[in-house]
Enzyme design. Structure first.
Site, short mmCIF file in Angstrom:
data_model
loop_
_atom_site.label_atom_id
_atom_site.label_comp_id
_atom_site.label_asym_id
_atom_site.label_seq_id
_atom_site.Cartn_x
_atom_site.Cartn_y
_atom_site.Cartn_z
N CYS B 10 -1.86 -62.05 8.28
CA CYS B 10 -0.66 -61.22 8.38
C CYS B 10 -1.03 -59.75 8.26
CB CYS B 10 0.34 -61.59 7.28
SG CYS B 10 -0.34 -61.43 5.63
N CYS B 13 -2.43 -58.57 4.95
CA CYS B 13 -3.78 -59.01 4.66
C CYS B 13 -4.79 -58.10 5.36
CB CYS B 13 -4.00 -60.45 5.13
SG CYS B 13 -2.65 -61.54 4.66
#
Lengths: 345, 79
Positions: B10, B13
């Site tokens: 994501c 991250c």
């Protein structure tokens, strides 16, 4: 020179207190200021399409941003008390109905991002939270969040905000409860139950208050920094429609008399993906242009609560029949809410 | 030292991974940085919120992106 206390630890508490009066001043004078700006400074005529559209944007955008900043700061602090780890502990081994009610309510306050849906799902199921209870959480968490509530309050008033929270909770509780009764564990990917859940070893830290305030600032930076684009886009579309789309334009499409408008709005809403920040300003204009409240709410719940990207993420842990059941039950719940509100209002 | 950034890919991250690289560079520490994207491996660390940060097999952070100052503090504490 900056006063020393602003740099000290207490400064983190004092600073928001000092900024609060300014916030209220700006919020209070925003409307007369926008009036002055558009009709006097720009010399535009009230009632013309461009003036109406511009006024809508210049008033609504700062208003929503002010509300977002203030509330997210406080919600950010409140949320430091509710971590997913604690929520999981509270839900472990809970039996059906009570568990569903708790899970849906905790879904509102526990920090959640759809990108964390998988680890959260695994973490819940692995530690013995029943599947239906986990679903109540997964439905409530994205649908009823602080951004949605603030925006609904800001653009429609507190009644609609309360209605939204109430009906959203009812859908999350009932849908999770039904999924629990149907015993659909067989449609969870088998590897889910084979996954070994480690111990993070992260201590459940008790934070000092200044740290919580710092996390409140971080929440503002992170959330407002991310959603302001959607808010701007949503209000821009809203402003355009406000100025240029004729009154009652939506009445024939999303009005009360069009019985099929609710299921149709829900189906259209599934592939559309937006967070609350982008959809609420658009929904507010839909209503202004003749859409009925029930239909508009159903559309909004479908866009936020039933999102295709989240289904794709969940497909990793759930088999297709379970995803379809999930969409079916939540969609049915939204439909009932829509018809109910069209009937009442 | 070994640093692992846990995340399924994501946006958050990715920004934590980027921030970790710059923090390590700024601190001038000799560290290998790895990205762990396999969900079963991530779960083995027991976190429920991504992104996560693991230093020498110890989870030091989960669920948020710290500011640069805090991130450097966390890393230099584990040296």
């Amino acid at each position: 020179m900056k006063p020393v206390f602003l740099k000290s630890r207490n400064g983190q508490i004092l600073l928001p207190l000092l900024l609060l009066p300014f916030w209220f001043l700006i919020y209070h004078y925003l409307q007369p200021f926008t009036n002055y700006l558009v009709y006097n400074a720009f010399g535009m005529t009230k009632g013309t399409q461009l003036a109406d559209a511009l006024w809508f944007f210049l008033f609504e955008f700062p208003k929503v941003m002010l509300l977002l900043t203030l509330i997210i700061f406080f919600v950010g602090i409140i949320r430091t008390f509710f971590t997913p780890e604690r929520t999981r502990k509270a839900l472990e081994g809970r039996k059906t109905f009570t568990g569903n009610v708790m899970a849906a309510s905790l879904g509102i306050v526990t920090p959640f991002c759809s990108c964390s849906a998988i680890p959260l799902f695994l973490g819940f199921v692995e530690s013995g939270v029943p599947l239906g209870v986990t679903f109540s959480f997964l439905i409530a968490a994205p649908m009823i969040n602080e951004v949605a509530i603030i925006l609904l309050y800001g653009m429609f008033g507190w009644k609609v905000a309360v209605i939204y929270v109430g009906t959203g909770l009812a859908i999350a509780i009932t849908a999770g409860w039904v999924i629990g009764i149907l015993k659909l564990e067989k449609w969870v990917e088998p590897w889910v139950y084979e996954t070994h859940l480690g111990n993070s070893g992260l201590a459940d830290e008790t934070l000092i208050f200044t740290k919580r305030i710092k996390l409140g600032y971080e929440a503002v930076r992170e959330i407002v920094g991310k959603v302001w684009v959607y808010v701007a886009l949503g209000i821009l579309v809203g402003a355009g429609a406000h100025g240029y789309v004729p009154e009652a334009f939506m009445a024939s499409l999303m009005g009360k008399s069009v019985w099929y408008s609710i299921p149709l709005s829900i189906i259209i809403g599934i592939p559309l993906y937006s967070n609350a920040a982008g959809i609420v300003p658009i929904v507010s204009v839909l209503i202004e242009k003749g859409a009925s409240l029930g239909t508009a709410l159903a559309f909004m719940m479908s866009v936020i609560g039933l999102s295709l990207p989240e289904m794709i993420i969940l497909r990793k842990v759930l088999k297709m029949p379970l995803i379809l059941t999930f969409i079916g039950i939540v969609g049915l719940g939204i439909m009932i809410v829509g018809y109910l509100f069209n009937y009442i209002f | 030292m070994n640093i692992k950034v846990l995340g399924t890919g994501c946006a958050n991250c990715k920004s934590l991974e980027k921030a970790t690289y710059s923090a390590v560079a700024e601190l001038g520490i000799d560290a290998s940085i790895e990205k762990v994207e396999d969900i079963t491996k991530i779960m083995a660390y027991g976190i429920m919120r991504t992104p996560g940060l693991v230093i020498d097999e110890k989870v030091v952070l989960s669920g948020r992106i710290p500011g640069m100052t805090e991130l450097k503090e966390i890393i230099s504490k584990s040296v």
